[in-house]
Design a protein around this motif. Structure first.
Motif, PDB file in Angstrom:
ATOM      1  N   THR A   1      -6.573   6.210  -0.980  1.00  0.00           N
ATOM      2  CA  THR A   1      -7.952   6.589  -1.091  1.00  0.00           C
ATOM      3  C   THR A   1      -8.596   8.132  -0.192  1.00  0.00           C
ATOM      4  N   THR A   2      -8.803   9.360  -0.604  1.00  0.00           N
ATOM      5  CA  THR A   2      -8.717  10.242  -0.607  1.00  0.00           C
ATOM      6  C   THR A   2     -10.187  10.795  -0.294  1.00  0.00           C
ATOM      7  N   LYS A   3     -11.160  11.455   0.178  1.00  0.00           N
ATOM      8  CA  LYS A   3     -11.942  11.838   0.151  1.00  0.00           C
ATOM      9  C   LYS A   3     -12.072  14.066  -0.292  1.00  0.00           C
ATOM     10  N   ASN A   4     -10.810  14.452   0.090  1.00  0.00           N
ATOM     11  CA  ASN A   4     -11.283  15.563  -0.211  1.00  0.00           C
ATOM     12  C   ASN A   4      -9.720  15.947  -0.144  1.00  0.00           C
ATOM     13  N   GLY A   5      -9.077  15.325  -0.806  1.00  0.00           N
ATOM     14  CA  GLY A   5      -7.210  15.450  -1.134  1.00  0.00           C
ATOM     15  C   GLY A   5      -6.885  15.300  -2.464  1.00  0.00           C
ATOM     16  N   SER A   6      -6.121  15.135  -2.230  1.00  0.00           N
ATOM     17  CA  SER A   6      -4.605  14.942  -4.034  1.00  0.00           C
ATOM     18  C   SER A   6      -3.822  13.450  -4.302  1.00  0.00           C
ATOM     19  N   VAL A   7      -3.877  13.207  -4.718  1.00  0.00           N
ATOM     20  CA  VAL A   7      -2.982  11.809  -4.543  1.00  0.00           C
ATOM     21  C   VAL A   7      -2.145  11.727  -5.788  1.00  0.00           C
ATOM     22  N   SER A   8      -0.751  12.341  -4.933  1.00  0.00           N
ATOM     23  CA  SER A   8       0.691  12.273  -6.180  1.00  0.00           C
ATOM     24  C   SER A   8       1.144  11.514  -6.181  1.00  0.00           C
ATOM     25  N   THR A   9       2.137  10.990  -6.923  1.00  0.00           N
ATOM     26  CA  THR A   9       3.115   9.321  -6.921  1.00  0.00           C
ATOM     27  C   THR A   9       3.750  10.298  -8.671  1.00  0.00           C
ATOM     28  N   ASN A  10       5.083   9.249  -7.798  1.00  0.00           N
ATOM     29  CA  ASN A  10       5.727   8.982  -9.123  1.00  0.00           C
ATOM     30  C   ASN A  10       6.008   7.912 -10.059  1.00  0.00           C
ATOM     31  N   PHE A  11       4.726   7.175 -10.018  1.00  0.00           N
ATOM     32  CA  PHE A  11       4.693   5.533 -10.049  1.00  0.00           C
ATOM     33  C   PHE A  11       3.121   6.093 -11.671  1.00  0.00           C
ATOM     34  N   GLN A  12       2.727   7.620 -11.741  1.00  0.00           N
ATOM     35  CA  GLN A  12       1.240   6.731 -12.484  1.00  0.00           C
ATOM     36  C   GLN A  12       1.009   6.291 -14.008  1.00  0.00           C
ATOM     37  N   GLU A  13       2.249   5.062 -14.340  1.00  0.00           N
ATOM     38  CA  GLU A  13       1.830   4.233 -15.441  1.00  0.00           C
ATOM     39  C   GLU A  13       1.668   3.664 -14.726  1.00  0.00           C
TER      40      GLU A  13
ATOM     41  N   VAL B   1       4.114  -7.284  -0.687  1.00  0.00           N
ATOM     42  CA  VAL B   1       3.671  -6.415  -1.034  1.00  0.00           C
ATOM     43  C   VAL B   1       2.848  -5.791  -0.691  1.00  0.00           C
ATOM     44  N   THR B   2       2.002  -5.115  -0.020  1.00  0.00           N
ATOM     45  CA  THR B   2       0.546  -4.258  -0.412  1.00  0.00           C
ATOM     46  C   THR B   2       1.314  -2.993   0.736  1.00  0.00           C
ATOM     47  N   ILE B   3       0.611  -1.800  -0.144  1.00  0.00           N
ATOM     48  CA  ILE B   3       0.215  -0.586   0.403  1.00  0.00           C
ATOM     49  C   ILE B   3      -0.582   0.104   0.223  1.00  0.00           C
ATOM     50  N   LYS B   4      -1.175   0.454   1.648  1.00  0.00           N
ATOM     51  CA  LYS B   4      -2.493   0.983   1.486  1.00  0.00           C
ATOM     52  C   LYS B   4      -2.511   2.349   2.318  1.00  0.00           C
ATOM     53  N   VAL B   5      -2.702   3.504   1.620  1.00  0.00           N
ATOM     54  CA  VAL B   5      -3.029   4.459   1.810  1.00  0.00           C
ATOM     55  C   VAL B   5      -4.222   5.317   1.773  1.00  0.00           C
ATOM     56  N   GLU B   6      -4.296   6.010   3.275  1.00  0.00           N
ATOM     57  CA  GLU B   6      -6.244   6.805   2.934  1.00  0.00           C
ATOM     58  C   GLU B   6      -6.465   7.920   4.033  1.00  0.00           C
ATOM     59  N   THR B   7      -6.750   9.057   3.468  1.00  0.00           N
ATOM     60  CA  THR B   7      -7.121  10.656   4.228  1.00  0.00           C
ATOM     61  C   THR B   7      -8.934  10.857   4.034  1.00  0.00           C
ATOM     62  N   ASN B   8      -9.022  11.132   5.131  1.00  0.00           N
ATOM     63  CA  ASN B   8     -10.463  12.209   4.481  1.00  0.00           C
ATOM     64  C   ASN B   8     -10.221  13.628   3.433  1.00  0.00           C
ATOM     65  N   ASN B   9      -9.440  14.052   4.374  1.00  0.00           N
ATOM     66  CA  ASN B   9      -8.718  15.798   4.002  1.00  0.00           C
ATOM     67  C   ASN B   9      -7.913  16.353   3.895  1.00  0.00           C
ATOM     68  N   GLY B  10      -7.126  15.212   3.747  1.00  0.00           N
ATOM     69  CA  GLY B  10      -5.819  15.318   3.408  1.00  0.00           C
ATOM     70  C   GLY B  10      -5.026  15.252   2.341  1.00  0.00           C
ATOM     71  N   ASP B  11      -3.720  15.465   1.367  1.00  0.00           N
ATOM     72  CA  ASP B  11      -3.141  15.521   0.952  1.00  0.00           C
ATOM     73  C   ASP B  11      -2.376  14.116   0.680  1.00  0.00           C
ATOM     74  N   ILE B  12      -2.100  13.038  -0.108  1.00  0.00           N
ATOM     75  CA  ILE B  12      -1.316  11.685  -0.237  1.00  0.00           C
ATOM     76  C   ILE B  12      -0.124  11.797  -1.698  1.00  0.00           C
ATOM     77  N   GLU B  13       1.066  11.975  -1.012  1.00  0.00           N
ATOM     78  CA  GLU B  13       2.534  11.906  -1.683  1.00  0.00           C
ATOM     79  C   GLU B  13       2.697  10.243  -1.207  1.00  0.00           C
ATOM     80  N   VAL B  14       3.156   9.611  -2.614  1.00  0.00           N
ATOM     81  CA  VAL B  14       3.861   8.310  -1.998  1.00  0.00           C
ATOM     82  C   VAL B  14       4.893   8.508  -3.563  1.00  0.00           C
ATOM     83  N   THR B  15       6.487   8.218  -3.760  1.00  0.00           N
ATOM     84  CA  THR B  15       7.393   8.237  -4.631  1.00  0.00           C
ATOM     85  C   THR B  15       8.648   7.209  -3.463  1.00  0.00           C
ATOM     86  N   GLN B  16       8.754   6.955  -4.933  1.00  0.00           N
ATOM     87  CA  GLN B  16       9.616   6.057  -4.574  1.00  0.00           C
ATOM     88  C   GLN B  16      10.755   6.389  -5.309  1.00  0.00           C
TER      89      GLN B  16
END
Length: 304
Positions: free
Chosen positions: A258-270, A289-304
């Motif tokens: 979750t992000t308010k003013n940022g982008s979310v990028s992953t390599n498992f988009q499908e 397991v559960t992976i939760k990631v949150e920013t207000n004003n930042g970008d998120i990048e999660v890759t495998q």
């Protein structure tokens, strides 16, 4: 007029001579105080100083030794000792009122056979334990502005904190690992355990992590974390900066970002979809397991 100029020149020369004399007479630190303690039945060692650098070495015997080096040797400047049947507390002694020309540093010789609790605190002083590999019951290090260096530590509980200093760690392994910083930075090569990381504006850079954890940057400071093995849930929060997380390629998990003013990028988009400000989905057929990631004003990048 000539007499005034001559007097002025003499005054400047005298001041310069005093400065040079003061510099040349500045003393170097020499060994002033040495303390030795038996660690039989000791379950807690606490070492507390202010501006002094505290450096650890491995003892050649089974005793704890404290060496204090000072530019001025007075017994009132020697360490204070508070010892009971199962604990030893070493804290700094006095200092001269005018301490500009006074300095002190400390060497601690700790035997490899000591496996109980160790606490080390300084304000502006550095703490250097990079020469040791320690297996302890508990380790706690608190620093205000000094740099902290650790090599390899295995313990049940580890707690590191700094206000504006640097936490520079090779390897930590513990059931619970707590790291608190205000504006200080935390870097670690290998981290193994259940992590609770909290910062106001410091950066965190972890090259190889195993386990589970909760990472929270309450204002700013980048979170860069690489997990090579995940054994429990992970959560990451950053108010005003970016989050970069790398997960094992074979990990199956529930994902939410979750992000308010940022982008979310992953390599498992499908495997994920976006609903408003939240990106979520299931990666793999049997998530553990559960992976939760949150920013207000930042970008998120999660890759495998």
């Amino acid at each position: 007029m000539k007499m005034k100029k001559l007097l002025a020149a003499c005054f400047v020369a005298a001041v310069g001579l005093l400065i040079l004399t003061g510099c040349s007479n500045k003393q170097s630190s020499t060994l002033a105080n040495e303390l030795t303690f038996s660690l039989d039945d000791i379950s807690e060692v606490t070492i507390s100083y202010d501006e002094e650098k505290v450096t650890f070495y491995e003892s050649e015997n089974n005793e704890l030794t404290i060496k204090e080096y000072m530019t001025e040797n007075k017994s009132s400047y020697y360490a204070k000792v508070d010892q009971s049947s199962n604990s030893i507390k070493i804290s700094e002694g006095g200092k001269p009122f005018f301490k500009d020309d006074f300095s002190r540093y400390v060497e601690v010789y700790l035997p490899a056979s000591y496996h109980e609790s160790l606490t080390v605190t300084t304000t502006d002083g550095d703490i250097d334990i990079s020469a040791l590999e320690m297996t302890l019951n508990a380790l706690r290090i608190d620093s205000t502005a000094g740099a902290v260096k650790l090599n390899i530590v295995a313990a049940q509980n580890i707690h590191l904190s700094t206000t504006s200093g640097v936490l520079d760690v090779n390897r930590l392994e513990a059931d619970t690992i707590r790291v608190d910083t205000t504006s200080g930075s935390f870097s670690c090569h290998t981290l193994n355990g259940n992590v609770a990381y909290t910062s106001t504006s410091g950066n965190a850079n972890i090259q190889s992590a195993i386990g589970s954890g909760n990472y929270k940057a309450n204002n700013s400071g980048e979170l860069n974390v690489v997990y090579t093995e995940v054994t429990g849930d992970l959560s990451f929060y950053n108010k005003n900066d970016s989050i970069h997380v790398t997960l094992p390629a074979d990990l199956e998990f529930e994902f939410q970002a979750t992000t308010k003013n940022g982008s979310v990028s992953t390599n498992f988009q499908e495997s994920i979809s976006m609903d408003g400000r939240t990106t979520s989905g299931t990666v793999g057929e049997d998530p553990t397991v559960t992976i939760k990631v949150e920013t207000n004003n930042g970008d998120i990048e999660v890759t495998q």
